[in-house]
Design an enzyme around this catalytic site. Structure first.
Site, PDB file in Angstrom:
ATOM      1  N   SER A   1     -15.711  28.709 -43.038  1.00  0.00           N
ATOM      2  CA  SER A   1     -17.115  28.759 -42.904  1.00  0.00           C
ATOM      3  C   SER A   1     -17.249  28.503 -41.196  1.00  0.00           C
ATOM      4  O   SER A   1     -18.189  28.478 -40.902  1.00  0.00           O
ATOM      5  CB  SER A   1     -17.354  26.622 -42.851  1.00  0.00           C
ATOM      6  OG  SER A   1     -16.091  25.880 -42.367  1.00  0.00           O
TER       7      SER A   1
ATOM      8  N   GLY B   1     -13.123  30.264 -29.729  1.00  0.00           N
ATOM      9  CA  GLY B   1     -13.906  31.247 -28.366  1.00  0.00           C
ATOM     10  C   GLY B   1     -13.273  31.937 -28.158  1.00  0.00           C
ATOM     11  O   GLY B   1     -14.575  32.571 -28.177  1.00  0.00           O
ATOM     12  N   ALA B   2     -12.163  32.919 -27.863  1.00  0.00           N
ATOM     13  CA  ALA B   2     -12.222  33.939 -28.056  1.00  0.00           C
ATOM     14  C   ALA B   2     -12.721  34.624 -29.155  1.00  0.00           C
ATOM     15  O   ALA B   2     -13.430  36.026 -29.115  1.00  0.00           O
ATOM     16  CB  ALA B   2     -10.505  34.468 -28.263  1.00  0.00           C
TER      17      ALA B   2
ATOM     18  N   ASN C   1     -16.910  30.196 -18.430  1.00  0.00           N
ATOM     19  CA  ASN C   1     -15.364  30.727 -18.397  1.00  0.00           C
ATOM     20  C   ASN C   1     -15.181  31.318 -16.792  1.00  0.00           C
ATOM     21  O   ASN C   1     -14.650  31.024 -16.292  1.00  0.00           O
ATOM     22  CB  ASN C   1     -14.388  31.463 -19.059  1.00  0.00           C
ATOM     23  CG  ASN C   1     -14.696  33.270 -18.689  1.00  0.00           C
ATOM     24  OD1 ASN C   1     -16.094  33.239 -17.952  1.00  0.00           O
ATOM     25  ND2 ASN C   1     -13.803  34.114 -18.924  1.00  0.00           N
TER      26      ASN C   1
ATOM     27  N   LYS D   1     -14.817  24.892 -21.177  1.00  0.00           N
ATOM     28  CA  LYS D   1     -15.002  25.584 -21.177  1.00  0.00           C
ATOM     29  C   LYS D   1     -16.824  25.015 -22.242  1.00  0.00           C
ATOM     30  O   LYS D   1     -17.564  25.971 -21.822  1.00  0.00           O
ATOM     31  CB  LYS D   1     -15.145  26.990 -22.079  1.00  0.00           C
ATOM     32  CG  LYS D   1     -13.538  27.439 -21.371  1.00  0.00           C
ATOM     33  CD  LYS D   1     -12.851  28.540 -22.306  1.00  0.00           C
ATOM     34  CE  LYS D   1     -12.137  29.382 -21.641  1.00  0.00           C
ATOM     35  NZ  LYS D   1     -11.606  30.685 -23.078  1.00  0.00           N
TER      36      LYS D   1
ATOM     37  N   ASP E   1     -14.629  36.178 -20.704  1.00  0.00           N
ATOM     38  CA  ASP E   1     -14.279  37.176 -21.781  1.00  0.00           C
ATOM     39  C   ASP E   1     -14.710  38.177 -22.471  1.00  0.00           C
ATOM     40  O   ASP E   1     -13.842  39.070 -23.314  1.00  0.00           O
ATOM     41  CB  ASP E   1     -14.282  35.817 -21.823  1.00  0.00           C
ATOM     42  CG  ASP E   1     -12.701  35.166 -22.172  1.00  0.00           C
ATOM     43  OD1 ASP E   1     -11.989  35.156 -21.758  1.00  0.00           O
ATOM     44  OD2 ASP E   1     -12.618  33.782 -22.470  1.00  0.00           O
TER      45      ASP E   1
END
Ligand code: NAP
Length: 266
Positions: free
Chosen positions: A151, A127-128, A85, A65, A100
């Site tokens: 962080s 990512g999500a 994606n 991705k 997404d």
């Protein structure tokens, strides 16, 4: 015959082929959706090859991705999220998108969750988590990003307008006044575990889990017991596919047929 597909490694257990082929069947489209599994050093050749062969569109999954971002003309949202994606090959050059974010928003709206002005806690900053955080902020929500590695949450909160960050401790504090909670970690997939203690949940929350195997995670069970609205991960999976289908074909997706194909396999 139009060819669409999924590129990733591994892709063997993907639910995208039956979901998209159910849409082609429902609308009588002459199209196929196939999976491709290139080696990690073959991704650039694979994208160029797909373009040259006339593939109409590709979904992109782990581990490509981020790599694909550099190989296509990414739209503004995909560039901010830092991941593509969905690739559309219909123009002069392949374009990259991230469905997404829109998929998560449609999943929530489908359950009558009002996002404008919503106070949202997103657990996870991978990512999500990135896609959902940008999506909710763009939809008018205020986002708190909670992540095990604080962080990473801080780096993301610096990029998302109006966002703040924290670790996973004392989640009851930000949740007390929240309207929306999303689990965007993989916690709950491997074992009966949850990233949010049950006593931090309440009946005024809408709780969505990005995890879709199992469909009913411990978080969603706890949320239902607290009287919250629950949205399982298959809704997000469905709507990211619906968004890709609509982008590629310009047609309204047959959502019910795609949903049935997906849920019958989960
Ligand atoms: P990712 O980029 O690898 O990010 C993983 C996230 O989970 C990070 O925030 C990580 O925190 C956190 N995490 C992992 N193990 C943890 C643990 N034991 N305790 C606390 N936090 C933990 O993965 P991703 O692509 O964002 O995917 C996350 C989940 O969403 C997966 O289950 C995936 O299947 C699902 N997903 C669903 C859809 C859908 O359409 N329904 C779409 C995309 C993803 P650290 O930063 O501290 O490591």
């Amino acid at each position: 015959m139009d060819v669409f597909g999924l590129i990733g490694n591994p892709v063997g257990h993907s639910l995208s082929p039956p979901m998209h082929e159910a849409a082609y069947d429902d609308l009588g489209l002459e199209a196929r959706y196939v999976t491709f599994e290139p080696a990690s050093d073959e991704i650039e050749d694979a994208i160029r090859g797909a373009d040259a062969l006339g593939v109409r569109g590709l979904n992109v999954t782990i581990p490509f991705k981020r790599d694909v971002l550099e190989l296509v003309d990414a739209d503004e949202l995909a560039a901010r999220i830092g991941a593509v994606n969905t690739i559309d090959f219909s123009g002069d050059a392949p374009t990259g998108h991230n469905t997404d974010a829109a998929g998560a928003l449609r999943a929530l709206r489908d359950h009558d969750v009002d996002l404008e002005g919503a106070d949202a806690v997103i657990v996870g900053a991978g990512g999500a988590g990135r896609a959902i955080s940008f999506g909710l902020a763009d939809a008018g929500g205020t986002v708190t990003i909670a992540n095990r590695t604080e962080s990473t949450a801080r780096e993301l909160a610096d990029e998302v307008p109006g966002a703040s960050e924290r670790g996973l401790e004392n989640l009851a504090d930000p949740l007390a006044d929240a309207d929306v909670l999303v689990n965007a970690t993989s916690v709950g997939m491997e074992e009966d575990a949850t990233p949010v203690p049950a006593d931090a949940l309440h009946g005024d929350l809408a709780v969505m889990d990005a995890v879709y195997r199992p469909l009913e995670t411990r978080l969603l069970r706890d949320a239902a017991a607290a009287g919250a609205t629950t949205v399982d991960g298959a809704w997000m999976l469905l709507y990211q596919g619906v968004e890709a289908f609509e982008l590629w074909t310009g047609r309204e997706a047959p959502v019910a047929a795609m949903n049935e194909a997906l849920r019958s396999r989960l």
